[in-house]
Design an enzyme around this catalytic site. Structure first.
Site, PDB file in Angstrom:
ATOM      1  CB  CYS A   2      13.494  -0.363 -16.933  1.00 41.52           C
ATOM      2  SG  CYS A   2      14.862  -1.237 -16.234  1.00 41.52           S
ATOM      3  NE  ARG A  27       8.596   3.035 -14.910  1.00 43.39           N
ATOM      4  CZ  ARG A  27       7.528   2.255 -14.748  1.00 43.39           C
ATOM      5  NH1 ARG A  27       6.352   2.795 -14.647  1.00 43.39           N
ATOM      6  NH2 ARG A  27       7.641   0.957 -14.700  1.00 43.39           N
ATOM      7  CD1 TRP A  75      17.163   2.022 -10.984  1.00 43.38           C
ATOM      8  CD2 TRP A  75      17.001  -0.192 -10.699  1.00 43.38           C
ATOM      9  NE1 TRP A  75      17.376   1.743  -9.651  1.00 43.38           N
ATOM     10  CE2 TRP A  75      17.281   0.399  -9.446  1.00 43.38           C
ATOM     11  CE3 TRP A  75      16.854  -1.571 -10.758  1.00 43.38           C
ATOM     12  CZ2 TRP A  75      17.419  -0.346  -8.283  1.00 43.38           C
ATOM     13  CZ3 TRP A  75      16.999  -2.320  -9.594  1.00 43.38           C
ATOM     14  CH2 TRP A  75      17.271  -1.695  -8.380  1.00 43.38           C
ATOM     15  CG  ASN A  99      10.813  -1.860 -18.650  1.00 42.67           C
ATOM     16  OD1 ASN A  99      11.901  -1.440 -19.020  1.00 42.67           O
ATOM     17  ND2 ASN A  99       9.753  -1.079 -18.486  1.00 42.67           N
ATOM     18  N   GLY A 100      12.168  -5.816 -17.011  1.00 42.88           N
ATOM     19  CA  GLY A 100      11.970  -7.127 -16.392  1.00 42.88           C
ATOM     20  C   GLY A 100      13.278  -7.894 -16.348  1.00 42.88           C
ATOM     21  CD  GLU A 483       6.420   6.049   5.107  1.00 46.28           C
ATOM     22  OE1 GLU A 483       6.842   4.885   5.068  1.00 46.28           O
ATOM     23  OE2 GLU A 483       6.455   6.811   4.119  1.00 46.28           O
ATOM     24  CE  LYS A 487       9.076   8.119   2.566  1.00 49.44           C
ATOM     25  NZ  LYS A 487       8.089   7.314   1.918  1.00 49.44           N
ATOM     26  CD  GLU A 490      12.125   6.664   0.306  1.00 49.99           C
ATOM     27  OE1 GLU A 490      12.161   6.061  -0.766  1.00 49.99           O
ATOM     28  OE2 GLU A 490      11.098   6.767   0.989  1.00 49.99           O
ATOM     29  CG  HIS A 506      14.125  -4.634  25.580  1.00 49.76           C
ATOM     30  ND1 HIS A 506      14.207  -5.514  26.635  1.00 49.76           N
ATOM     31  CD2 HIS A 506      12.971  -3.941  25.742  1.00 49.76           C
ATOM     32  CE1 HIS A 506      13.132  -5.368  27.400  1.00 49.76           C
ATOM     33  NE2 HIS A 506      12.370  -4.424  26.878  1.00 49.76           N
ATOM     34  CE  LYS A 602       6.279   6.779  -6.751  1.00 49.54           C
ATOM     35  NZ  LYS A 602       6.321   7.152  -5.322  1.00 49.54           N
TER      36      LYS A 602
HETATM   37  C1  F6R Z   1       9.268   4.586  -0.133  1.00 49.90           C
HETATM   38  C2  F6R Z   1       8.684   3.951  -1.286  1.00 49.90           C
HETATM   39  C3  F6R Z   1       8.745   2.480  -1.390  1.00 49.90           C
HETATM   40  C4  F6R Z   1       7.416   1.938  -1.898  1.00 49.90           C
HETATM   41  C5  F6R Z   1       7.526   0.435  -2.158  1.00 49.90           C
HETATM   42  C6  F6R Z   1       6.207  -0.160  -2.577  1.00 49.90           C
HETATM   43  O1  F6R Z   1       9.081   5.965  -0.169  1.00 49.90           O
HETATM   44  O2  F6R Z   1       8.175   4.601  -2.161  1.00 49.90           O
HETATM   45  O3  F6R Z   1       9.088   1.899  -0.176  1.00 49.90           O
HETATM   46  O4  F6R Z   1       6.427   2.218  -0.962  1.00 49.90           O
HETATM   47  O5  F6R Z   1       8.475   0.221  -3.147  1.00 49.90           O
HETATM   48  O6  F6R Z   1       5.765   0.420  -3.759  1.00 49.90           O
HETATM   49  P1  F6R Z   1       4.276   0.261  -4.228  1.00 49.90           P
HETATM   50  O7  F6R Z   1       3.399   0.967  -3.250  1.00 49.90           O
HETATM   51  O8  F6R Z   1       4.233   0.876  -5.583  1.00 49.90           O
HETATM   52  O9  F6R Z   1       3.974  -1.211  -4.253  1.00 49.90           O
END
Ligand code: F6R
Length: 607
Positions: A2, A27, A75, A99-100, A483, A487, A490, A506, A602
């Site tokens: 949000c 976000r 959101w 927000n929250g 990682e 990527k 997501e 395994h 985000k």
């Molecule tokens: C993946 C991604 C998330 C963030 C996670 C932590 O691409 O962006 O997995 O890495 O939400 O976010 P931060 O680094 O802001 O604590």
């Protein structure tokens, strides 16, 4: 997650609110709304499900020249994404964005029988609660907000206006960021400073437990206990270029391609090339404190967690006397984990606002363990609450998927490890190769990105109709594979999972069939022969293998993406660039929204 914006000034509030909300789109959100008030108290409330363009369509028929207003991108947490659940929420003359999460909203709702609820949200409960104090005129808006917040359990960043007083916005925060932009005859608010860029360079970051009354030419801040706060005005470092696409089709591609520059910023002033040493001022630990460290706990979520895992492998290579444990914040906060003394915790977060990571930071501090932030967002909550820290300085990351932050987080943590090793007297000959490779890394990244981009694009096109993938690596290439898989899943919604190559037999080997492709990382190094045997095992089962390698490789796989670089130690960081580009081009080929993948936000400010 949000977003909040607000405007009180002499110009057009609607214009700022819409442009501010667009800045916060990254976000993640699923509905949006704004409310503005005319000087006579006429209210224009507009809300829409879906993207901001839907809100703009409503706005086209409701243009106003109002000079005060607040806006929100939601959101969904309590209640589905819909117009009626979108903010601002109304109770009496009050309009509220939030927000929250209000955790005790059900109990509070029971006490608010007079209000006719129109949404399923916790926010409307808070609006009604504020109005229960404000409605009969006993309290001014700010006082009513304070009375209500004293009854609330949970997290909030809020902004409220009243149609009875169209000159002020009341804001408050506890656990959800709020920034006040200070201009000439205009005051702005936002949950993220990027909405303010281009409007003002001066900002006040509200602290938890503070409430502010905001007018166009005055800002008054108090604590919830009515103690006055003298606010520090700070400079907003971000510029407009940093939050624009700069000629790229998507923010994600821009952020992948700008890693040579973003990593250069991470390294700036922190390396003595001649001496082959690293110097970090931010952590604030003396040589003797560094020498004492026996254990590192690295805490993060998602990509930040993977960066921590990767850094941990490196740090253990050159600092034999310490152990490193990298943990997922959402798990760690509820584990009854004992942290040995002589530990230091690294708190890793791009946004600096992630709720679980922040909760771990607070728990760890309670145990008296020094906390060091590895954070990108300047002035964020984590950055302010840690004992010391190293900003990664990669600039705003707008695309929801984190890319440039990963690279810089991992290297910043390795540099912290190097400062420990230096203090512990590890031989310079052991550390120098790490420092030398770090110095070369930005240019090597540039070379690899330019070399592999077209190749990766064409390989991604070949696999675009796959929905399953296995990512495989060993040692430092294992967290890299994790990682890469994150990527891909997501943004392209491919069910991609990473495994340590040695784990294949395994269980995961059973998955190999025509529905899957295997992305395998084959770095030069001591485990090379073992990895080659692992690749053979997949090939023998008819696997659709893509190999990313900086080594000799001549097995008959479907595709090889070669990395040409002299770097040995940090080759996995270079391989990760391939995985980032691969995820990007798969998503483009599948036709999905690259920068704002479905269901994701985000900055994850709720648990
Ligand atoms: C993946 C991604 C998330 C963030 C996670 C932590 O691409 O962006 O997995 O890495 O939400 O976010 P931060 O680094 O802001 O604590």
């Amino acid at each position: 997650m949000c977003g909040i914006v607000g405007y009180v000034g002499k110009g057009n509030a609607q214009d700022f609110l819409i442009s501010g909300l667009k800045r916060l789109e990254y976000r993640g959100y699923d509905s949006a709304g704004i409310v503005t008030l005319s000087s006579g108290g006429n209210v224009t409330l507009l809300r829409a499900e879906g993207k901001i363009v839907n809100l703009e369509n409503k706005l086209a028929k409701n243009k106003r020249k109002d000079r005060i207003g607040i806006g929100h991108t939601r959101w969904a947490t309590h209640g589905e994404p819909s117009e009626s659940n979108a903010h601002p929420h109304r109770a009496g003359n009050i309009y509220l964005v939030h927000n929250g999460i209000i955790e005790n909203y059900k109990e509070l709702k029971e006490t608010l029988k007079k209000h006719e609820f129109k949404s399923e949200t916790d926010t409307e409960v808070l609006a009604a609660l504020i109005n229960s104090f404000y409605g009969d005129g006993k309290y001014a808006l700010a006082d009513a907000v304070v009375q209500a917040l004293k009854l609330v359990k949970g997290t909030y960043g809020i902004a409220a206006v009243s149609a009875k007083n169209p000159e002020e916005i009341v804001v408050a925060r506890s656990g959800s960021p709020l920034v006040i932009g200070v201009g000439n005859d205009v005051t702005l608010i936002a949950s993220d400073a990027s909405a303010l860029v281009g409007h003002t360079k001066h900002a006040i970051y509200l602290n938890d437990g503070e409430v502010a009354v905001i007018k166009k030419d005055n800002i008054e801040i108090k604590t919830l206990n009515a103690e006055p706060v003298s606010a520090k005005v700070e400079e907003i470092e971000t510029n407009l270029a940093a939050i624009q696409k700069g000629g790229y089709e998507h923010f994600l591609l821009k952020e992948i391609m700008e890693q040579p520059e973003s990593l250069t910023e991470t390294l700036r002033g922190r390396i003595n090339k001649k001496a082959g040493t690293v110097h970090l001022g931010g952590p604030g630990l003396s040589e003797s404190e560094l020498r004492k460290i026996k254990h590192l706990v690295i805490v993060g979520c998602g990509t930040a967690y993977h960066a921590g895992l990767l850094a941990g492998y490196f740090i253990e290579q050159f600092t034999p006397e310490i152990t490193v444990e990298t943990v997922i914040a959402s798990e760690y906060r509820y584990r009854n984990a004992y942290i040995p003394k002589d530990s230091v915790a690294l708190i890793v977060s791009q946004s600096g606002e992630t709720a679980d990571t922040l909760a771990c930071l607070r728990e760890i501090k309670k145990q008296g363990i020094p906390t060091i932030g590895i954070v990108n967002a300047i002035g964020s909550t984590i950055a302010r609450e840690v004992d010391g820290g190293t900003y990664v300085h990669v600039g705003p990351e707008i695309s929801v998927a984190s890319t440039k932050a990963f690279t810089s987080q991992a290297i910043a943590m390795v540099m912290f490890g190097l400062t420990i090793a230096q203090a512990k007297g590890v031989k310079p000959g052991v550390l120098r190769p790490y420092v030398e490779e770090i110095v070369k890394l930005p240019e090597e990244i540039r070379g690899v990105l330019n070399d592999v981009k077209e190749k990766v694009k064409s390989v991604a096109k070949q696999y675009f109709d796959y929905d399953h993938a296995i990512y495989l690596g060993r040692d430092t290439a294992y967290p890299t594979a994790m990682e890469g898989a994150l990527k891909l899943k997501e943004i392209s919604y491919v069910d991609a999972n990473a495994y340590a190559f040695g784990e294949l037999k395994h269980g995961p080997l059973a998955l190999v069939d025509d529905r899957f492709f295997e992305m395998t990382l084959v770095p030069e190094g001591i485990l090379y022969d073992k990895v080659i045997s692992n690749v053979r095992e997949v090939l023998a089962r008819g696997g659709h293998v893509i190999v990313v390698t900086n080594a000799e490789f001549d097995l008959p796989v479907e595709n090889i993406i070669r990395i040409s670089s002299d770097l040995k130690i940090f080759a996995p960081i270079l391989m990760n660039l391939v995985l980032q580009l691969f995820a990007y081009y798969m998503t483009v080929a599948k036709g999905y929204n690259v920068d704002q993948p479905r269901n994701l936000a985000k900055s994850v400010t709720v648990e």
